[in-house]
Design an enzyme around this catalytic site. Sequence first.
Site, short mmCIF file in Angstrom:
data_model
loop_
_atom_site.label_atom_id
_atom_site.label_comp_id
_atom_site.label_asym_id
_atom_site.label_seq_id
_atom_site.Cartn_x
_atom_site.Cartn_y
_atom_site.Cartn_z
N ASP A 59 5.47 10.35 -8.07
CA ASP A 59 5.91 10.55 -9.45
C ASP A 59 5.26 11.81 -10.03
O ASP A 59 4.21 12.24 -9.55
CB ASP A 59 5.51 9.36 -10.33
CG ASP A 59 6.21 8.07 -9.91
OD1 ASP A 59 7.25 8.16 -9.23
OD2 ASP A 59 5.71 7.00 -10.26
N1 URA Z 1 4.28 4.19 -6.60
C1 URA Z 1 4.44 4.65 -7.86
O1 URA Z 1 4.62 3.87 -8.78
N2 URA Z 1 4.41 5.98 -8.07
C2 URA Z 1 4.20 6.87 -7.08
O2 URA Z 1 4.15 8.08 -7.34
C3 URA Z 1 4.02 6.39 -5.78
C4 URA Z 1 4.06 5.04 -5.56
#
Ligand code: URA
Length: 243
Positions: free
Chosen positions: A103
Site C-alpha cells: 500500500d
Molecule cells: N497488507 C496490507 O494491508 N497492506 C500492505 O501493504 C501489505 C499487506
Amino acid sequence: MERLDKFIADRGDLSRRDAQKLIKGGEVTVDGAVCRQPDRKVDESSAVSVRGQAVSGEKFVYIMLNKPAGVVSATEDRRDRTVIDILPKEYRRRGLFPAGRLDKDTEGLLILTNDGDFAHRMLSPKKHVPKTYIASVDGAITQDMIRRFEEGVVFADGTRCLPAKLENITKNDNYVARVTICEGKFHQVKKMFATCGLNVVHLQRISVGNLYLDSNLPIGCCKYLTNLEIKQVFIGNIHENKD
Ligand code: URA
C-alpha cells in the site's frame, strides 16, 4: 545471441531506436572496438559499452527496495510518485516493475524486477510464499486474535484468509505484532486486524520467503539482489507447497 540494439535497449532505459542512433553514431564498442552495426550479434559474454559505460550483461535484474511511505507500487501513476520514479538513474531499465504491491503508506521490502516468470512464481497463490510484516496497531493483541489468525480470518464479506501467524511483540504500551501471511489479498493485513477490531497505524514488510529486508538499507534506498538472495525468496513456506 541477440542483436546489439536490442541487447542495449533491454539492459538500460534507452529505446531500441535511441540505441540504434548511438550505435550508428560510433558511440558503442563491442569487445573494445567501435561497432556501427545495430544487427551485430552479441551475448552476455560480450563486453558492450555505451559512451564508455559498460552495459551489464545480465538480462534480468532483481532489486531490493526499502519502500518509503508515500509512493505507490506501480510503474506509472498520474498523481503519485511510483517506486520506479524513486530509483536512482543507474538502476533504471525498461521493463522494470514491482513484484507485488505494498500500500502507499506501507514501508519495507519490495522487489523490483524485469523477470515476469520470477514475479509469477513469487506471487502465485499456489506457491504460498510467506510474507512477514511488522504491524503497529491501536489496541491490545489477544490470544483470541492469535487463534483467529491461525484458523484463517473471515472478512465481513465472507472471504476466508489462509491460516496466518500472529505474534505479539508488544513492548510497554506500543502494541506491535509480527504477522506472516502466505497470500496477497488487497489490504490483507489491515483487513485482518480490522476484522478483530484493531486499526493498523504503521506497517512494514520485513521478509518475503527467507529473504529479509537488509537492515543496512536506508528507507528509500535499493540494492541488487545476489543469486543466493533471489533463491531465498522461494525458501521457508509456513504451509505445505502444493506444487
Ligand atoms: N497488507 C496490507 O494491508 N497492506 C500492505 O501493504 C501489505 C499487506
